[in-house]
Design an enzyme around this catalytic site. Structure first.
Site, PDB file in Angstrom:
ATOM      1  CD  GLN A   1      -3.213   0.553   2.084  1.00 32.08           C
ATOM      2  OE1 GLN A   1      -3.282  -0.560   2.571  1.00 32.08           O
ATOM      3  NE2 GLN A   1      -4.089   1.507   2.358  1.00 32.08           N
TER       4      GLN A   1
ATOM      5  CG  LEU B   1      -1.414  -5.357  -0.661  1.00 27.82           C
ATOM      6  CD1 LEU B   1      -2.648  -6.175  -0.297  1.00 27.82           C
ATOM      7  CD2 LEU B   1      -1.770  -4.116  -1.448  1.00 27.82           C
TER       8      LEU B   1
ATOM      9  CG  HIS C   1       2.555  -4.113   9.165  1.00 29.88           C
ATOM     10  ND1 HIS C   1       2.172  -5.398   8.837  1.00 29.88           N
ATOM     11  CD2 HIS C   1       2.491  -3.393   8.021  1.00 29.88           C
ATOM     12  CE1 HIS C   1       1.915  -5.441   7.544  1.00 29.88           C
ATOM     13  NE2 HIS C   1       2.094  -4.247   7.036  1.00 29.88           N
TER      14      HIS C   1
ATOM     15  CD  GLN D   1       1.479  -9.073   6.341  1.00 28.97           C
ATOM     16  OE1 GLN D   1       0.357  -8.640   6.581  1.00 28.97           O
ATOM     17  NE2 GLN D   1       2.030  -9.000   5.155  1.00 28.97           N
TER      18      GLN D   1
END
Length: 306
Positions: A10, A92, A201, A249
């Site tokens: 992203q 991503l 994250h 993740q």
């Protein structure tokens, strides 16, 4: 020659991305059409016409993944025998890497990250989340400052280890803003809020992570080709591992720099699909060449090198 296929995350989106693939690759055009039908999203409009949706996570994420897969499809049309020793992605991009490695069907992967983006937006809309890029400090100093912030009840976490001297922090937007001067006092050349409304994250996404796991269980294949995990910078090849690592993740830092350094000796070059963001980072991490494929001319030039 051994190649690693790498995929952007992203922030790499841009209006018009993928248009050359769509107009000149039969497979890429079919993929966009099928993805539009499957996801109930008008990807032709989203990618090629001025709109506000392209920067909303629920649309940004499937758009970037689709663009990467269109680039990959266009390459394989010209060089169907080209294989990667392993794949990896940035945030991503790990889902793009999984898709080309056989972990998901392409269309399922696009719908999956549409949901991922929505889950992230839902979590972050409640708390005014954000992300900040910090330049010119080493990893340890940024981690020390993030801990100092949390000791003061601020929600700030090291989120993306992009390259030496570049880390992105995630957390509450107000907390990041209030701590900008602390990063600069410590010697940061820059500490700048990014144009993002999610805090990727970090622990703020625990609810999104749990909801994503439910969706992952439905679509992951049992085994697939090696993918390097953002969460631990190690290769994995099974659904069992993927469920654990992809749950981690969303709430763990992206170890991109560490992943490249750990595996650079196993390949001769890297190939980035759909953008050139990771090529820029790789120049600061490894001496190995990175080829970025953003249009058909890039593919033709790359194939001359092989």
């Amino acid at each position: 020659m051994n190649a690693a296929f790498i995929f952007p995350g992203q922030g790499s989106q841009s209006l018009g991305m993928g248009k050359d693939f769509y107009e000149n690759s039969k497979g890429a055009k079919e993929l966009l059409g099928n993805a539009s039908d499957f996801c109930k999203i008008d990807f032709k409009n989203l990618l090629f016409t001025q709109n506000e949706d392209l920067n909303k996570s629920e649309f940004t994420q499937p758009a970037i993944l689709l663009n990467s897969l269109m680039a990959y499809t266009a390459l394989l049309e010209k060089k169907p025998d080209l294989k990667a020793k392993f794949a990896l992605g940035h945030s991503l991009g790990e889902f793009s890497a999984l898709a080309i490695s056989g972990a998901f069907d392409f269309l399922e992967s696009i719908l999956l990250v549409n949901k991922r983006g929505l889950f992230m937006q839902e979590d972050c809309a409640k708390v005014e989340a954000g992300m900040m890029v910090i330049l010119g400090l080493d990893d340890g100093k940024v981690e020390e400052l993030c801990k100092k912030a949390r000791d003061k009840n601020k929600q700030i976490f090291a989120a993306n280890y992009n390259c030496d001297g570049q880390i992105v922090a995630a957390g509450l937007r107000a907390d990041l803003t209030s701590f900008e001067s602390e990063f600069k006092l410590a010697g940061a050349k820059r500490a700048m809020l990014l144009n993002m409304s999610v805090a990727s994250h970090c622990p703020l996404l625990e609810n999104a992570s749990a909801k994503l796991c439910v969706e992952l269980e439905k679509v992951l294949k049992t085994n697939f080709n090696p993918v390097i995990s953002n969460a631990n910078a190690k290769a994995y090849t099974s659904k069992e591992e993927a469920l654990l690592l992809l749950k981690a993740q969303l709430i763990s830092p992206v170890l991109y720099k560490q992943s490249i350094k750990a595996y650079e000796e196993e390949v001769d070059f890297f190939v980035e699909f759909g953008a050139s963001v990771l090529k820029g980072l790789n120049k600061k991490i490894t001496a190995k060449e990175t080829y970025s494929l953003t249009n058909l001319n890039d593919i033709d030039e790359f194939l001359k090198v092989l």
